[in-house]
Motif scaffolding. Structure first.
Motif, mmCIF file in Angstrom:
data_model
loop_
_atom_site.group_PDB
_atom_site.id
_atom_site.type_symbol
_atom_site.label_atom_id
_atom_site.label_comp_id
_atom_site.label_asym_id
_atom_site.label_seq_id
_atom_site.Cartn_x
_atom_site.Cartn_y
_atom_site.Cartn_z
ATOM 1 N N LYS A 22 -15.477 -25.595 -19.982
ATOM 2 C CA LYS A 22 -16.253 -25.292 -21.183
ATOM 3 C C LYS A 22 -17.744 -25.187 -20.890
ATOM 4 O O LYS A 22 -18.495 -24.578 -21.648
ATOM 5 C CB LYS A 22 -15.995 -26.355 -22.250
ATOM 6 N N THR A 23 -18.185 -25.798 -19.802
ATOM 7 C CA THR A 23 -19.602 -25.730 -19.448
ATOM 8 C C THR A 23 -19.891 -24.612 -18.439
ATOM 9 O O THR A 23 -21.051 -24.389 -18.082
ATOM 10 C CB THR A 23 -20.082 -27.063 -18.849
ATOM 11 N N LEU A 24 -18.863 -23.923 -17.994
ATOM 12 C CA LEU A 24 -19.041 -22.886 -16.971
ATOM 13 C C LEU A 24 -19.556 -21.596 -17.597
ATOM 14 O O LEU A 24 -19.079 -21.161 -18.638
ATOM 15 C CB LEU A 24 -17.720 -22.628 -16.246
ATOM 16 N N SER A 25 -20.519 -20.993 -16.937
ATOM 17 C CA SER A 25 -21.069 -19.713 -17.365
ATOM 18 C C SER A 25 -21.574 -18.982 -16.132
ATOM 19 O O SER A 25 -21.655 -19.556 -15.031
ATOM 20 C CB SER A 25 -22.221 -19.919 -18.348
ATOM 21 N N LYS B 227 -13.024 -9.679 -6.527
ATOM 22 C CA LYS B 227 -11.802 -9.835 -7.318
ATOM 23 C C LYS B 227 -11.668 -11.256 -7.857
ATOM 24 O O LYS B 227 -11.274 -11.466 -9.003
ATOM 25 C CB LYS B 227 -10.579 -9.495 -6.460
ATOM 26 N N ILE B 228 -11.986 -12.236 -7.010
ATOM 27 C CA ILE B 228 -11.891 -13.641 -7.432
ATOM 28 C C ILE B 228 -12.840 -13.906 -8.600
ATOM 29 O O ILE B 228 -12.452 -14.490 -9.614
ATOM 30 C CB ILE B 228 -12.210 -14.581 -6.256
ATOM 31 N N LEU B 229 -14.087 -13.472 -8.457
ATOM 32 C CA LEU B 229 -15.077 -13.740 -9.498
ATOM 33 C C LEU B 229 -14.781 -12.966 -10.777
ATOM 34 O O LEU B 229 -14.981 -13.472 -11.885
ATOM 35 C CB LEU B 229 -16.481 -13.433 -8.971
ATOM 36 N N LYS B 230 -14.293 -11.736 -10.639
ATOM 37 C CA LYS B 230 -13.895 -10.996 -11.841
ATOM 38 C C LYS B 230 -12.721 -11.688 -12.522
ATOM 39 O O LYS B 230 -12.660 -11.768 -13.758
ATOM 40 C CB LYS B 230 -13.510 -9.561 -11.468
ATOM 41 N N GLY B 231 -11.807 -12.220 -11.720
ATOM 42 C CA GLY B 231 -10.667 -12.937 -12.280
ATOM 43 C C GLY B 231 -11.096 -14.137 -13.098
ATOM 44 O O GLY B 231 -10.530 -14.427 -14.156
ATOM 45 N N ILE B 232 -12.127 -14.836 -12.609
ATOM 46 C CA ILE B 232 -12.634 -16.014 -13.329
ATOM 47 C C ILE B 232 -13.383 -15.601 -14.596
ATOM 48 O O ILE B 232 -13.058 -16.039 -15.702
ATOM 49 C CB ILE B 232 -13.563 -16.845 -12.423
ATOM 50 N N PHE B 233 -14.385 -14.744 -14.433
ATOM 51 C CA PHE B 233 -15.310 -14.512 -15.536
ATOM 52 C C PHE B 233 -14.829 -13.472 -16.549
ATOM 53 O O PHE B 233 -15.316 -13.449 -17.677
ATOM 54 C CB PHE B 233 -16.698 -14.175 -14.986
ATOM 55 N N ASP B 234 -13.863 -12.658 -16.178
ATOM 56 C CA ASP B 234 -13.251 -11.766 -17.168
ATOM 57 C C ASP B 234 -12.200 -12.505 -17.995
ATOM 58 O O ASP B 234 -11.703 -11.969 -18.986
ATOM 59 C CB ASP B 234 -12.614 -10.547 -16.483
ATOM 60 N N ILE C 189 -19.285 -19.293 -3.640
ATOM 61 C CA ILE C 189 -19.136 -18.142 -4.532
ATOM 62 C C ILE C 189 -19.374 -18.534 -5.993
ATOM 63 O O ILE C 189 -19.597 -17.668 -6.832
ATOM 64 C CB ILE C 189 -17.782 -17.428 -4.370
ATOM 65 N N ALA C 190 -19.339 -19.843 -6.296
ATOM 66 C CA ALA C 190 -19.644 -20.282 -7.663
ATOM 67 C C ALA C 190 -19.939 -21.771 -7.693
ATOM 68 O O ALA C 190 -19.292 -22.547 -6.991
ATOM 69 C CB ALA C 190 -18.484 -19.966 -8.606
ATOM 70 N N VAL C 191 -20.928 -22.147 -8.493
ATOM 71 C CA VAL C 191 -21.161 -23.545 -8.815
ATOM 72 C C VAL C 191 -20.374 -23.809 -10.103
ATOM 73 O O VAL C 191 -20.536 -23.079 -11.091
ATOM 74 C CB VAL C 191 -22.659 -23.834 -9.030
ATOM 75 N N LEU C 192 -19.520 -24.828 -10.103
ATOM 76 C CA LEU C 192 -18.566 -24.985 -11.190
ATOM 77 C C LEU C 192 -18.974 -26.000 -12.252
ATOM 78 O O LEU C 192 -19.141 -25.663 -13.415
ATOM 79 C CB LEU C 192 -17.192 -25.370 -10.609
ATOM 80 N N TYR C 193 -19.108 -27.249 -11.883
ATOM 81 C CA TYR C 193 -19.414 -28.314 -12.839
ATOM 82 C C TYR C 193 -19.878 -29.528 -12.054
ATOM 83 O O TYR C 193 -19.745 -29.574 -10.838
ATOM 84 C CB TYR C 193 -18.177 -28.672 -13.689
ATOM 85 N N LEU D 138 -12.675 -16.067 -18.687
ATOM 86 C CA LEU D 138 -13.266 -17.399 -18.805
ATOM 87 C C LEU D 138 -12.764 -18.143 -20.044
ATOM 88 O O LEU D 138 -12.543 -19.353 -20.004
ATOM 89 C CB LEU D 138 -14.791 -17.296 -18.816
ATOM 90 N N ALA D 139 -12.565 -17.422 -21.133
ATOM 91 C CA ALA D 139 -12.103 -18.066 -22.366
ATOM 92 C C ALA D 139 -10.747 -18.727 -22.155
ATOM 93 O O ALA D 139 -10.476 -19.804 -22.704
ATOM 94 C CB ALA D 139 -12.029 -17.052 -23.500
ATOM 95 N N GLU D 140 -9.893 -18.100 -21.357
ATOM 96 C CA GLU D 140 -8.577 -18.678 -21.072
ATOM 97 C C GLU D 140 -8.717 -19.952 -20.240
ATOM 98 O O GLU D 140 -8.035 -20.951 -20.489
ATOM 99 C CB GLU D 140 -7.700 -17.659 -20.331
ATOM 100 N N ALA D 141 -9.602 -19.915 -19.251
ATOM 101 C CA ALA D 141 -9.827 -21.100 -18.418
ATOM 102 C C ALA D 141 -10.379 -22.242 -19.261
ATOM 103 O O ALA D 141 -10.027 -23.407 -19.062
ATOM 104 C CB ALA D 141 -10.781 -20.775 -17.277
ATOM 105 N N GLN D 142 -11.223 -21.924 -20.215
ATOM 106 C CA GLN D 142 -11.843 -22.954 -21.045
ATOM 107 C C GLN D 142 -10.840 -23.623 -21.971
ATOM 108 O O GLN D 142 -11.047 -24.757 -22.391
ATOM 109 C CB GLN D 142 -12.995 -22.343 -21.845
#
Length: 264
Positions: free
Chosen positions: A234-237, A214-221, A54-58, A223-227
């Motif tokens: 910090k490299t995730l987009s 829901k999982i992906l929205k949770g991450i990318f909505d 569902i996502a490539v991370l780092y 993202l600044a908090e995760a970073q």
């Protein structure tokens, strides 16, 4: 959504837990995930695993760390030494064997093997019980930082970047060149040419599309908090997360990235 985290031995455990329906989501290096969908390597006993990305991370760096007094400057010089190849059945063990083979060694005959976790490996290095260790992890890995900053054990990072062409000839597209800057770990005299392997977030192929969304929205909505929490975030987009990888994406993940304009 209530989430419970479980400590495991790494990629192989994670894939098998999700494949068996005992976990819903997991992290894996891409090389281990590819083996999983093929049912080879560490997955011979279970057969092909029905997982989807569902996502490539780092990218993780393949650490090969040796005691300075062991006089190991190349992978070939690991011959005859006692080493930790990572936890049994882990993705670290798999890449350790592949690197040793690419370096001209027989992984099961030319070294004395210990299957230790990263914490156990660094402790064994400090105690002089092993000469070198393998570990796949993000930069920096806290256990390696502790190793180089505490105690009196001098270590060196063994370069592996020169083995990339041999690895890609046999395992196409799974590894890339990844130079570790000398600033990552104290006392490293120069940048270390090494190998990198992508980490993915994956789920069982049967996961509901709404849950994946829901999982992906949770991450990318958020993202600044995760970073703020983790340096690798910090490299995730969206572009990084949706990059083509060695296993199929869950259809709902593909739909999510298309809706966000990351893929066409």
């Amino acid at each position: 959504m209530q989430v419970t985290a479980e400590v495991t031995g790494g990629s192989v455990d994670n894939v098998k837990l999700v494949g068996a329906g005992d976990a819903d989501i997991g992290f894996s290096t891409i090389d281990s995930a590819v083996d999983a969908v093929k049912g080879v390597g560490a997955y011979k006993d279970t057969g092909p695993q029905k997982i989807q990305a569902i996502a490539v991370l780092y990218d993780s760096f393949v650490h090969v760390v040796a005691r300075a007094d062991a006089k190991i400057a190349t992978v070939a010089q690991i011959k005859g030494k006692r080493i930790s190849v990572g936890s049994a059945g882990s993705s670290t063990e798999a890449i350790a064997d592949r690197i040793l083979e690419a370096g001209g060694l027989k992984p099961m005959k030319d070294v004395t093997r210990d299957n230790l976790s990263v914490a156990e490996s660094t402790a064994a290095l400090k105690d002089g019980k092993i000469d070198a260790m393998f570990w796949i992890g993000g930069l920096p890995t806290s256990a390696i930082t502790d190793l180089v900053t505490t105690g009196n054990t001098k270590v060196v990072f063994v370069p592996t970047g020169n083995l990339l062409s041999k690895l890609n000839a046999k395992y196409a597209g799974l590894y890339r060149g990844f130079t570790m800057p000398k600033t990552v770990y104290a006392g490293t005299p120069a940048d270390v040419p090494g190998l990198g392997v992508s980490n993915i977030l994956f789920v069982g192929a049967e996961m509901k599309a709404s849950t994946v969304e829901k999982i992906l929205k949770g991450i990318f909505d958020n993202l600044a908090e995760a970073q703020k929490i983790h340096p690798d975030a910090k490299t995730l987009s969206l572009g990084v997360a949706s990059a083509k990888t060695g296993i199929a994406f869950h259809p709902a993940a593909t739909a999510f990235y298309k809706a966000r304009g990351a893929i066409k």
